[in-house]
Design a protein around this motif. Structure first.
Motif, PDB file in Angstrom:
ATOM      1  N   VAL A  19      50.665  67.312  20.778  1.00 17.15           N
ATOM      2  CA  VAL A  19      51.785  66.641  21.442  1.00 17.15           C
ATOM      3  C   VAL A  19      51.813  65.156  21.088  1.00 17.15           C
ATOM      4  N   ALA A  20      52.967  64.715  20.606  1.00 14.98           N
ATOM      5  CA  ALA A  20      53.170  63.306  20.244  1.00 14.98           C
ATOM      6  C   ALA A  20      54.035  62.629  21.298  1.00 14.98           C
ATOM      7  N   VAL A  21      54.170  61.336  21.162  1.00 16.00           N
ATOM      8  CA  VAL A  21      54.875  60.540  22.170  1.00 16.00           C
ATOM      9  C   VAL A  21      56.290  61.057  22.405  1.00 16.00           C
ATOM     10  N   HIS A  22      56.992  61.437  21.348  1.00 20.63           N
ATOM     11  CA  HIS A  22      58.388  61.862  21.495  1.00 20.63           C
ATOM     12  C   HIS A  22      58.522  63.270  22.063  1.00 20.63           C
ATOM     13  N   GLU A  38      65.142  53.604  17.302  1.00 20.54           N
ATOM     14  CA  GLU A  38      64.216  53.148  16.271  1.00 20.54           C
ATOM     15  C   GLU A  38      62.830  52.852  16.833  1.00 20.54           C
ATOM     16  N   ALA A  39      62.739  52.658  18.143  1.00 21.87           N
ATOM     17  CA  ALA A  39      61.441  52.392  18.767  1.00 21.87           C
ATOM     18  C   ALA A  39      60.503  53.599  18.648  1.00 21.87           C
ATOM     19  N   PHE A  40      61.063  54.783  18.370  1.00 25.07           N
ATOM     20  CA  PHE A  40      60.240  55.981  18.253  1.00 25.07           C
ATOM     21  C   PHE A  40      60.021  56.377  16.799  1.00 25.07           C
ATOM     22  N   PHE A  41      60.060  55.404  15.915  1.00 23.03           N
ATOM     23  CA  PHE A  41      59.765  55.644  14.505  1.00 23.03           C
ATOM     24  C   PHE A  41      58.364  56.241  14.334  1.00 23.03           C
ATOM     25  N   ASP A  42      58.282  57.388  13.672  1.00 22.45           N
ATOM     26  CA  ASP A  42      57.021  58.049  13.324  1.00 22.45           C
ATOM     27  C   ASP A  42      55.990  57.956  14.443  1.00 22.45           C
ATOM     28  N   GLY A 145      52.099  52.606  17.250  1.00 26.40           N
ATOM     29  CA  GLY A 145      53.385  52.159  16.751  1.00 26.40           C
ATOM     30  C   GLY A 145      53.380  51.937  15.260  1.00 26.40           C
ATOM     31  N   ASN A 146      53.957  50.804  14.825  1.00 28.14           N
ATOM     32  CA  ASN A 146      54.068  50.486  13.408  1.00 28.14           C
ATOM     33  C   ASN A 146      53.013  49.492  12.965  1.00 28.14           C
ATOM     34  N   ARG A 187      61.042  60.024  10.415  1.00 24.82           N
ATOM     35  CA  ARG A 187      60.990  59.120   9.255  1.00 24.82           C
ATOM     36  C   ARG A 187      59.533  58.722   9.039  1.00 24.82           C
ATOM     37  N   ARG A 188      59.066  58.789   7.807  1.00 20.25           N
ATOM     38  CA  ARG A 188      57.655  58.512   7.545  1.00 20.25           C
ATOM     39  C   ARG A 188      57.418  57.057   7.146  1.00 20.25           C
TER      40      ARG A 188
END
Length: 319
Positions: A19-22, A38-42, A145-146, A187-188
């Protein structure tokens, strides 16, 4: 009976990431996060939680045990390739090298790479005989995050580092990523960012990028998204790639939509996080499939079908 009348069999386990954040519903609205945000990028796995990082560890342990059970001929010498006659019943095929994982293929998305790290670092160490089982699950992998600042990714696993030739190989492959486009969750990162984080995080697996993978995510678009037919084409491409590999026992760490497309016809329910299915991937030399070849040296394996697909692990809890 000559080799051209024989089919090749590989044992392949397909695992959906933890299970991931999203994947977590909002406690107030009951809704999942907006994938267009966009805050949930990868997004990474949820940390310090039974359904996130801890679930990945449990899934890995279950898969390793299941593969060991498949080793029905313990006295046989290991071999990279084994075949069954086309006339042989698939249920009676002898799995002569199913006791160890020989290769892992993973999606480039963070949630799959983390799942791979947590689930199979101990398998790599047990493969070389160089680690304690008790330390295998006592790991804390941070991937926030990023950010790629080393201070935010400094937690090191507790297992003893292995020599490069002892590590279980992992190939990061675009073809097993989630359906992409529009959703920032799918999106990777760039290859450079992935490599930087891997170098700081993992000392137990031998990571490689598929040579066809571009530096940046040129496949993802904010304006369009893959259709189911597009995903089907990717699955078929990947399976034809997979049967060229010399390994006979492989784990593929991927996503829910990808697995549901790949295993369509074998599934009775949706594929939830950390569900794992074992299968036999059947292929045949192109000379035997009616493919016209210009010379013998250009012959190759052609994917034919999946068979004996069954679920071997499911995390009972789901969000």
């Amino acid at each position: 009976m000559d080799d051209y009348s024989q089919e090749r069999v590989q044992t392949v386990v397909f695992l959906r990431h933890a299970v991931a954040v999203h994947n977590v519903r909002d406690i107030n609205t009951g809704r999942h996060p907006n994938p267009h945000d966009e805050a949930f990028f990868d997004p990474p796995l949820i940390s310090h939680h039974p359904l996130g990082e801890q679930a990945a560890v449990r899934a890995g342990e279950a898969i390793v045990k299941e593969i060991q059970k498949l080793h029905v001929d313990g006295a046989a010498e290991p071999t990279c390739n084994y075949f069954i006659s086309a006339a042989t019943s698939s249920s009676s095929a002898r799995l002569t090298n199913a006791s160890t994982i020989q290769l892992i293929v993973t999606s480039p998305l963070t949630r799959c790479i983390q799942t791979t790290m947590l689930a199979f670092a101990s398998a790599s160490c047990h493969r070389s005989g160089g680690a304690n089982e008790s330390s295998a699950v006592d790991r804390d992998i941070h991937w926030n995050g990023n950010e790629t600042d080393s201070s935010k990714h400094s937690a090191a696993p507790l297992l003893t580092p292995l020599k490069s030739d002892q590590r279980l190989p992992v190939i990061i492959h675009e073809s097993v990523r989630e359906a992409f486009g529009r959703h920032y969750t799918d999106r990777r990162r760039s290859k450079t960012d992935i490599q930087t984080i891997l170098e700081r995080q993992d000392i137990h697996l031998s990571w490689h990028f598929d040579p066809a993978m571009a530096e940046d995510d040129t496949l993802w678009s904010v304006n369009s998204r893959e259709t189911q037919h597009d995903v089907q084409d990717r699955v078929q491409y990947f399976l034809n790639w997979l049967v060229q590999r010399p390994e006979s026992t492989i784990v593929v760490v991927t996503h829910g939509v990808w697995m549901e497309v790949c295993l369509k016809g074998f599934l009775q329910n949706r594929v939830y996080n950390c569900h794992a299915y074992t299968s036999q991937v059947i292929s045949k030399n192109s000379c035997e499939t009616g493919t016209r070849m210009t010379d013998e040296s250009s012959s190759h394996q052609v994917f034919l079908r999946l068979q004996n697909v069954r679920r071997i692990y499911n995390d009972n809890d789901k969000l």
